[in-house]
Design a protein around this motif. Structure first.
Motif, PDB file in Angstrom:
ATOM      1  N   LYS A  91     -13.562 -46.927  45.027  1.00 58.60           N
ATOM      2  CA  LYS A  91     -13.424 -48.093  44.135  1.00 58.60           C
ATOM      3  C   LYS A  91     -12.343 -47.883  43.083  1.00 58.60           C
ATOM      4  O   LYS A  91     -11.744 -48.844  42.590  1.00 58.60           O
ATOM      5  N   LEU A  92     -12.080 -46.625  42.726  1.00 59.54           N
ATOM      6  CA  LEU A  92     -11.090 -46.315  41.687  1.00 59.54           C
ATOM      7  C   LEU A  92      -9.662 -46.262  42.228  1.00 59.54           C
ATOM      8  O   LEU A  92      -8.712 -46.232  41.438  1.00 59.54           O
ATOM      9  N   LEU A  93      -9.489 -46.233  43.536  1.00 59.58           N
ATOM     10  CA  LEU A  93      -8.159 -46.085  44.137  1.00 59.58           C
ATOM     11  C   LEU A  93      -7.555 -47.438  44.483  1.00 59.58           C
ATOM     12  O   LEU A  93      -8.234 -48.294  45.061  1.00 59.58           O
ATOM     13  N   PRO A  94      -6.271 -47.624  44.140  1.00 63.65           N
ATOM     14  CA  PRO A  94      -5.612 -48.883  44.492  1.00 63.65           C
ATOM     15  C   PRO A  94      -5.164 -48.873  45.954  1.00 63.65           C
ATOM     16  O   PRO A  94      -4.462 -47.959  46.392  1.00 63.65           O
ATOM     17  N   THR A  95      -5.591 -49.855  46.725  1.00 65.30           N
ATOM     18  CA  THR A  95      -5.134 -50.014  48.106  1.00 65.30           C
ATOM     19  C   THR A  95      -4.933 -51.498  48.370  1.00 65.30           C
ATOM     20  O   THR A  95      -5.498 -52.350  47.691  1.00 65.30           O
ATOM     21  N   LEU A  96      -4.112 -51.772  49.360  1.00 70.22           N
ATOM     22  CA  LEU A  96      -3.921 -53.156  49.798  1.00 70.22           C
ATOM     23  C   LEU A  96      -4.327 -53.233  51.255  1.00 70.22           C
ATOM     24  O   LEU A  96      -3.782 -52.484  52.069  1.00 70.22           O
ATOM     25  N   PRO A  97      -5.192 -54.052  51.632  1.00 71.39           N
ATOM     26  CA  PRO A  97      -6.089 -54.890  50.833  1.00 71.39           C
ATOM     27  C   PRO A  97      -7.155 -54.039  50.139  1.00 71.39           C
ATOM     28  O   PRO A  97      -7.478 -52.953  50.604  1.00 71.39           O
ATOM     29  N   PRO A  98      -7.695 -54.532  49.043  1.00 71.00           N
ATOM     30  CA  PRO A  98      -8.649 -53.741  48.253  1.00 71.00           C
ATOM     31  C   PRO A  98      -9.941 -53.396  48.998  1.00 71.00           C
ATOM     32  O   PRO A  98     -10.585 -52.401  48.667  1.00 71.00           O
ATOM     33  N   ASP A  99     -10.323 -54.177  49.988  1.00 67.70           N
ATOM     34  CA  ASP A  99     -11.573 -53.904  50.714  1.00 67.70           C
ATOM     35  C   ASP A  99     -11.338 -53.152  52.024  1.00 67.70           C
ATOM     36  O   ASP A  99     -12.225 -53.091  52.865  1.00 67.70           O
ATOM     37  N   LYS A 100     -10.140 -52.567  52.184  1.00 69.93           N
ATOM     38  CA  LYS A 100      -9.826 -51.839  53.421  1.00 69.93           C
ATOM     39  C   LYS A 100     -10.744 -50.622  53.565  1.00 69.93           C
ATOM     40  O   LYS A 100     -10.959 -49.870  52.615  1.00 69.93           O
ATOM     41  N   LYS A 101     -11.285 -50.465  54.751  1.00 71.07           N
ATOM     42  CA  LYS A 101     -12.182 -49.338  55.034  1.00 71.07           C
ATOM     43  C   LYS A 101     -11.342 -48.079  55.241  1.00 71.07           C
ATOM     44  O   LYS A 101     -10.420 -48.061  56.043  1.00 71.07           O
ATOM     45  N   LEU A 102     -11.632 -47.037  54.470  1.00 68.77           N
ATOM     46  CA  LEU A 102     -10.910 -45.765  54.571  1.00 68.77           C
ATOM     47  C   LEU A 102     -11.881 -44.666  54.984  1.00 68.77           C
ATOM     48  O   LEU A 102     -13.048 -44.671  54.582  1.00 68.77           O
ATOM     49  N   SER A 103     -11.366 -43.714  55.743  1.00 72.61           N
ATOM     50  CA  SER A 103     -12.191 -42.554  56.089  1.00 72.61           C
ATOM     51  C   SER A 103     -12.259 -41.627  54.880  1.00 72.61           C
ATOM     52  O   SER A 103     -11.504 -41.773  53.906  1.00 72.61           O
ATOM     53  N   LYS A 104     -13.126 -40.656  54.936  1.00 75.30           N
ATOM     54  CA  LYS A 104     -13.286 -39.732  53.811  1.00 75.30           C
ATOM     55  C   LYS A 104     -12.009 -38.935  53.575  1.00 75.30           C
ATOM     56  O   LYS A 104     -11.607 -38.733  52.427  1.00 75.30           O
ATOM     57  N   ILE A 105     -11.360 -38.498  54.643  1.00 76.23           N
ATOM     58  CA  ILE A 105     -10.119 -37.736  54.475  1.00 76.23           C
ATOM     59  C   ILE A 105      -9.021 -38.617  53.892  1.00 76.23           C
ATOM     60  O   ILE A 105      -8.228 -38.173  53.056  1.00 76.23           O
ATOM     61  N   GLU A 106      -8.990 -39.895  54.303  1.00 74.24           N
ATOM     62  CA  GLU A 106      -7.998 -40.819  53.735  1.00 74.24           C
ATOM     63  C   GLU A 106      -8.269 -41.056  52.250  1.00 74.24           C
ATOM     64  O   GLU A 106      -7.320 -41.130  51.448  1.00 74.24           O
ATOM     65  N   ILE A 107      -9.526 -41.157  51.876  1.00 73.07           N
ATOM     66  CA  ILE A 107      -9.884 -41.324  50.461  1.00 73.07           C
ATOM     67  C   ILE A 107      -9.413 -40.119  49.657  1.00 73.07           C
ATOM     68  O   ILE A 107      -8.798 -40.263  48.584  1.00 73.07           O
ATOM     69  N   LEU A 108      -9.640 -38.913  50.179  1.00 74.94           N
ATOM     70  CA  LEU A 108      -9.228 -37.696  49.468  1.00 74.94           C
ATOM     71  C   LEU A 108      -7.703 -37.618  49.349  1.00 74.94           C
ATOM     72  O   LEU A 108      -7.176 -37.294  48.275  1.00 74.94           O
ATOM     73  N   ARG A 109      -7.000 -37.912  50.430  1.00 71.91           N
ATOM     74  CA  ARG A 109      -5.534 -37.860  50.391  1.00 71.91           C
ATOM     75  C   ARG A 109      -4.980 -38.902  49.430  1.00 71.91           C
ATOM     76  O   ARG A 109      -4.033 -38.623  48.667  1.00 71.91           O
ATOM     77  N   LEU A 110      -5.527 -40.089  49.453  1.00 73.35           N
ATOM     78  CA  LEU A 110      -5.083 -41.147  48.551  1.00 73.35           C
ATOM     79  C   LEU A 110      -5.371 -40.781  47.096  1.00 73.35           C
ATOM     80  O   LEU A 110      -4.547 -41.039  46.197  1.00 73.35           O
ATOM     81  N   ALA A 111      -6.519 -40.143  46.849  1.00 69.85           N
ATOM     82  CA  ALA A 111      -6.865 -39.712  45.488  1.00 69.85           C
ATOM     83  C   ALA A 111      -5.874 -38.661  45.000  1.00 69.85           C
ATOM     84  O   ALA A 111      -5.428 -38.712  43.836  1.00 69.85           O
ATOM     85  N   ILE A 112      -5.484 -37.739  45.861  1.00 73.46           N
ATOM     86  CA  ILE A 112      -4.508 -36.711  45.489  1.00 73.46           C
ATOM     87  C   ILE A 112      -3.174 -37.364  45.126  1.00 73.46           C
ATOM     88  O   ILE A 112      -2.559 -37.038  44.098  1.00 73.46           O
ATOM     89  N   CYS A 113      -2.724 -38.296  45.963  1.00 70.47           N
ATOM     90  CA  CYS A 113      -1.459 -38.991  45.703  1.00 70.47           C
ATOM     91  C   CYS A 113      -1.531 -39.805  44.410  1.00 70.47           C
ATOM     92  O   CYS A 113      -0.576 -39.807  43.612  1.00 70.47           O
ATOM     93  N   TYR A 114      -2.648 -40.464  44.186  1.00 69.66           N
ATOM     94  CA  TYR A 114      -2.801 -41.303  42.992  1.00 69.66           C
ATOM     95  C   TYR A 114      -2.820 -40.443  41.733  1.00 69.66           C
ATOM     96  O   TYR A 114      -2.207 -40.789  40.719  1.00 69.66           O
ATOM     97  N   ILE A 115      -3.483 -39.305  41.771  1.00 70.70           N
ATOM     98  CA  ILE A 115      -3.518 -38.388  40.617  1.00 70.70           C
ATOM     99  C   ILE A 115      -2.116 -37.854  40.349  1.00 70.70           C
ATOM    100  O   ILE A 115      -1.666 -37.771  39.189  1.00 70.70           O
ATOM    101  N   SER A 116      -1.380 -37.507  41.403  1.00 70.51           N
ATOM    102  CA  SER A 116      -0.002 -37.042  41.239  1.00 70.51           C
ATOM    103  C   SER A 116       0.864 -38.134  40.611  1.00 70.51           C
ATOM    104  O   SER A 116       1.684 -37.859  39.721  1.00 70.51           O
ATOM    105  N   TYR A 117       0.689 -39.361  41.069  1.00 72.72           N
ATOM    106  CA  TYR A 117       1.440 -40.501  40.520  1.00 72.72           C
ATOM    107  C   TYR A 117       1.126 -40.685  39.038  1.00 72.72           C
ATOM    108  O   TYR A 117       2.025 -40.870  38.202  1.00 72.72           O
ATOM    109  N   LEU A 118      -0.165 -40.621  38.678  1.00 69.93           N
ATOM    110  CA  LEU A 118      -0.547 -40.776  37.271  1.00 69.93           C
ATOM    111  C   LEU A 118       0.025 -39.656  36.398  1.00 69.93           C
ATOM    112  O   LEU A 118       0.463 -39.894  35.264  1.00 69.93           O
TER     113      LEU A 118
END
Length: 124
Positions: A91-118
């Protein structure tokens, strides 16, 4: 097995005796089964005389149905908490579309990228 002609019939007397006497003779010779008969007490082995080790006690306790059931319940609770944590992170990660279903590994990778971006945004 073939019998020689010079073999006496007395050698075959065991075939006509009762089974109990044959079994008794076999037991006396050490050829009987390990199962105790009526009135006999089975001798305890060396391992039965020693107290159980900590590992053996743990292994026997884990073999019970009550333990397995409790363990399965704890595991279900753990997995459920794990999935809730992933849902909150998602819920805290920005994705398009916002309701896109992500796997657990995709969530972790996206979180890493988002933290790096911030971090990058804060450094600039």
């Amino acid at each position: 097995m073939m019998l020689s002609p010079d073999q006496a019939e007395a050698d075959l007397s065991w075939t006509q005796s009762d089974p109990e006497s044959i079994l008794g003779g076999l037991r006396a010779a050490g050829c009987g089964s390990d199962e105790p008969t009526d009135g006999e007490e089975r001798p305890k082995s060396k391992s039965e005389l020693q107290p159980l080790s900590r590992e053996e006690k743990r292994r026997r306790r884990r073999a019970t149905a009550k333990y397995r059931s409790a363990h399965a319940t704890r595991e279900r609770i753990r997995v459920e908490a794990f999935n809730v944590a992933f849902a909150e992170l998602r819920k805290l990660l920005p994705t398009l579309p916002p309701d896109k279903k992500l796997s657990k590994i995709e969530i972790l990778r996206l979180a890493i990228c988002y933290i790096s971006y911030l971090n990058h945004v804060l450094d600039v």
